[in-house]
Design an enzyme around this catalytic site. Structure first.
Site, PDB file in Angstrom:
ATOM      1  N   GLU A  79       0.806  -1.234   0.000  1.00  0.00           N
ATOM      2  CA  GLU A  79       0.000   0.000   0.000  1.00  0.00           C
ATOM      3  C   GLU A  79       0.834   1.277   0.000  1.00  0.00           C
ATOM      4  O   GLU A  79       0.643   2.159   0.833  1.00  0.00           O
ATOM      5  CB  GLU A  79      -0.970  -0.025   1.198  1.00  0.00           C
ATOM      6  CG  GLU A  79      -1.895  -1.228   1.147  1.00  0.00           C
ATOM      7  CD  GLU A  79      -2.778  -1.397   2.380  1.00  0.00           C
ATOM      8  OE1 GLU A  79      -2.827  -0.485   3.221  1.00  0.00           O
ATOM      9  OE2 GLU A  79      -3.417  -2.457   2.500  1.00  0.00           O
ATOM     10  N   ASN A  91       2.013  -5.221  -3.108  1.00  0.00           N
ATOM     11  CA  ASN A  91       0.628  -5.577  -2.775  1.00  0.00           C
ATOM     12  C   ASN A  91      -0.180  -4.306  -2.488  1.00  0.00           C
ATOM     13  O   ASN A  91       0.282  -3.441  -1.736  1.00  0.00           O
ATOM     14  CB  ASN A  91       0.670  -6.467  -1.514  1.00  0.00           C
ATOM     15  CG  ASN A  91      -0.638  -7.141  -1.181  1.00  0.00           C
ATOM     16  OD1 ASN A  91      -1.243  -7.792  -2.033  1.00  0.00           O
ATOM     17  ND2 ASN A  91      -1.080  -7.007   0.063  1.00  0.00           N
ATOM     18  N   HIS A  94     -10.320  -6.008  -2.014  1.00  0.00           N
ATOM     19  CA  HIS A  94     -11.347  -5.703  -1.012  1.00  0.00           C
ATOM     20  C   HIS A  94     -12.459  -4.988  -1.759  1.00  0.00           C
ATOM     21  O   HIS A  94     -12.371  -3.782  -2.030  1.00  0.00           O
ATOM     22  CB  HIS A  94     -10.780  -4.822   0.107  1.00  0.00           C
ATOM     23  CG  HIS A  94      -9.800  -5.558   0.974  1.00  0.00           C
ATOM     24  ND1 HIS A  94     -10.171  -6.654   1.732  1.00  0.00           N
ATOM     25  CD2 HIS A  94      -8.474  -5.380   1.189  1.00  0.00           C
ATOM     26  CE1 HIS A  94      -9.113  -7.105   2.390  1.00  0.00           C
ATOM     27  NE2 HIS A  94      -8.064  -6.360   2.071  1.00  0.00           N
ATOM     28  N   GLU A 119      -6.288 -10.682  -0.919  1.00  0.00           N
ATOM     29  CA  GLU A 119      -7.094 -10.384   0.289  1.00  0.00           C
ATOM     30  C   GLU A 119      -8.576 -10.294  -0.072  1.00  0.00           C
ATOM     31  O   GLU A 119      -9.306  -9.451   0.458  1.00  0.00           O
ATOM     32  CB  GLU A 119      -6.632  -9.065   0.929  1.00  0.00           C
ATOM     33  CG  GLU A 119      -5.155  -9.025   1.264  1.00  0.00           C
ATOM     34  CD  GLU A 119      -4.700  -7.768   1.999  1.00  0.00           C
ATOM     35  OE1 GLU A 119      -5.550  -6.992   2.475  1.00  0.00           O
ATOM     36  OE2 GLU A 119      -3.475  -7.572   2.103  1.00  0.00           O
ATOM     37  N   ASP A 171     -12.379 -10.094  -0.500  1.00  0.00           N
ATOM     38  CA  ASP A 171     -13.692 -10.190   0.137  1.00  0.00           C
ATOM     39  C   ASP A 171     -14.625  -9.243  -0.606  1.00  0.00           C
ATOM     40  O   ASP A 171     -14.172  -8.308  -1.264  1.00  0.00           O
ATOM     41  CB  ASP A 171     -13.674  -9.918   1.662  1.00  0.00           C
ATOM     42  CG  ASP A 171     -12.869  -8.710   2.104  1.00  0.00           C
ATOM     43  OD1 ASP A 171     -12.670  -7.781   1.296  1.00  0.00           O
ATOM     44  OD2 ASP A 171     -12.446  -8.678   3.280  1.00  0.00           O
TER      45      ASP A 171
HETATM   46  O1  9MR Z   1      -7.449  -7.729   8.725  1.00  0.00           O
HETATM   47  C1  9MR Z   1      -6.495  -6.911   9.375  1.00  0.00           C
HETATM   48  C2  9MR Z   1      -7.082  -6.347  10.649  1.00  0.00           C
HETATM   49  O2  9MR Z   1      -7.280  -7.392  11.596  1.00  0.00           O
HETATM   50  C3  9MR Z   1      -6.171  -5.282  11.227  1.00  0.00           C
HETATM   51  O3  9MR Z   1      -6.791  -4.671  12.324  1.00  0.00           O
HETATM   52  C4  9MR Z   1      -5.861  -4.258  10.144  1.00  0.00           C
HETATM   53  C5  9MR Z   1      -4.960  -3.166  10.655  1.00  0.00           C
HETATM   54  O4  9MR Z   1      -4.782  -2.176   9.723  1.00  0.00           O
HETATM   55  O5  9MR Z   1      -5.244  -4.899   9.049  1.00  0.00           O
HETATM   56  C6  9MR Z   1      -6.106  -5.796   8.427  1.00  0.00           C
HETATM   57  O6  9MR Z   1      -5.514  -6.354   7.282  1.00  0.00           O
HETATM   58  C7  9MR Z   1      -5.173  -5.436   6.253  1.00  0.00           C
HETATM   59  C8  9MR Z   1      -3.994  -6.025   5.507  1.00  0.00           C
HETATM   60  O7  9MR Z   1      -2.942  -6.325   6.398  1.00  0.00           O
HETATM   61  C9  9MR Z   1      -3.501  -5.089   4.417  1.00  0.00           C
HETATM   62  N1  9MR Z   1      -4.592  -4.723   3.542  1.00  0.00           N
HETATM   63  C10 9MR Z   1      -5.811  -4.248   4.152  1.00  0.00           C
HETATM   64  C11 9MR Z   1      -6.280  -5.240   5.212  1.00  0.00           C
HETATM   65  C12 9MR Z   1      -7.603  -4.795   5.816  1.00  0.00           C
HETATM   66  O8  9MR Z   1      -7.441  -3.602   6.511  1.00  0.00           O
END
Ligand code: 9MR
Length: 354
Positions: free
Chosen positions: A161, A202, A238, A268, A270
């Site tokens: 990101e 990513n 997402h 990722e 969903d």
């Molecule tokens: O699913 C993850 C969540 O449990 C955490 O709180 C969050 C913190 O920012 O990160 C989420 O996973 C992220 C992933 O690592 C990177 N892409 C976005 C995902 C959803 O926020």
């Protein structure tokens, strides 16, 4: 049915199999999502999970079914905040638990993530850095974490990101201190520490937002023109119901990256409902949206696989991050399979190559 006959049928498994929906029967026949993806010529179907899920027996019964999932991404435990909470104090206890579980069950690991603006320890987020001090700390972090898992990761999300929605670089501590040079620096450190892991950039919304997609293409070109190895781009995917691009445009976007010699993956996935509780029509649309995404991976030979960001609504990140949205996963909170699950099974069965 007489109680005795029913009990006998139950014991032999006949009644159970006959009374269950088709998707549940698939699983017992070794036709879960992962086996079907492999039969369709892909490497894996995977999910995010983490140690917080381990004490849920229904959850664990599904993830340890190798037919259902072949690849796992630790949802949080490999992030900087967890692996190096204080300068030079590394902690792998949590991520090791995930890696161990996956390894002992003969499944694969996607490792996530090394350089990300979020979930940073305060010493990084609030430090006062010069280019020299930050590049030393970032390189040491990558070297330590990647070396610890060397040989265990199918891929690493090296940089996560780094882009804004308009394709410019996000003003992270890394970009502010080092400019875009932090990206080749990170990839080189990862390559040196594990020559076998595939190295990925990513990001989210690369599927939907052309300016951001263009930014990701520029990152790939930056690395390639620097003779720095990048093996893949991860499309987080997402997405939201009714806002998912059609399969043909998704595939066309993936091909822009494979044309540069890279592999691609959905990392990722969903598909969130935007109105809750969802209608039957919205559930059906969600199934079509999942099919568009997984179908686009099937349509692109160098798309290696698909990972969902948790498979059950019980543990989805969506409702906490986006109040009013949710029900984004393939399985409901009670682990019943949704129409989207059945639609993926049908899609993949139709693409069986072996
Ligand atoms: O699913 C993850 C969540 O449990 C955490 O709180 C969050 C913190 O920012 O990160 C989420 O996973 C992220 C992933 O690592 C990177 N892409 C976005 C995902 C959803 O926020």
């Amino acid at each position: 049915m007489a109680r005795l006959a029913r009990a006998l049928l139950m014991a032999s498994g006949l009644l159970l199999a006959a009374g269950r929906p088709a998707a549940a029967q698939n699983q017992t026949q070794g036709e879960g999502l992962h086996s079907l993806m492999v039969a369709a010529g892909k490497l894996y179907f995977g999910t995010a999970m983490d140690t917080g899920n381990f004490n849920d027996p229904a959850y664990m019964a599904i993830v340890t079914n190798k037919s259902e999932f072949g690849m796992f991404t630790p949802e949080n435990s490999m992030k900087w905040q967890v692996t190096e909470p204080q300068l030079d104090k590394f902690s792998f206890t949590q991520a090791d638990e995930v890696a161990q579980k996956v390894k002992s069950n003969g499944q694969m690991l996607r490792c996530h993530t090394l350089v990300w603006y979020s979930q940073l320890p305060t010493f990084v987020a609030n430090g006062s850095w010069t280019p020299a001090t930050l590049s030393a700390v970032m390189t040491a972090h990558i070297t330590n974490v990647v070396t610890h898992y060397a040989g265990q990761c199918y891929a690493w999300d090296v940089v996560n990101e780094a882009l804004n929605e308009d394709g410019t670089f996000r003003q992270s501590v890394f970009f502010q201190t080092l400019g875009s040079a932090f990206i080749p620096l990170a990839f080189r450190a990862a390559a040196a520490a594990d020559p076998r892991a595939k190295l990925y950039y990513n990001d989210f919304n690369l599927e939907t937002t052309p300016a951001k997609t263009a930014g990701a293409l520029r990152i790939v070109q930056l690395l390639q023109s620097n003779k720095t190895r990048i093996d893949g781009v991860g499309f987080q995917a997402h997405l939201a119901v009714n806002h998912t691009p059609p399969r043909t445009s998704l595939a066309a976007t993936l091909r822009r990256f494979t044309a540069l010699g890279l592999e691609v993956a959905y990392t990722e996935l969903d598909v969130a409902q935007t109105a809750l509780p969802e209608s039957a029509a919205a559930l059906a649309q969600q199934a079509r949206d999942y099919v568009a995404v997984v179908g686009s991976c099937l349509d692109v030979p160098r798309c290696v696989g698909v990972t969902v960001w948790q498979f059950t609504d019980k543990f989805s990140w969506v409702p906490a991050a986006f109040p009013g949205r949710g029900e984004a996963c393939l399985f409901a909170s009670d682990y019943s399979r949704k129409p989207a699950y059945d639609a993926l099974v049908a899609l993949l069965r139709g693409r069986r190559l072996r």
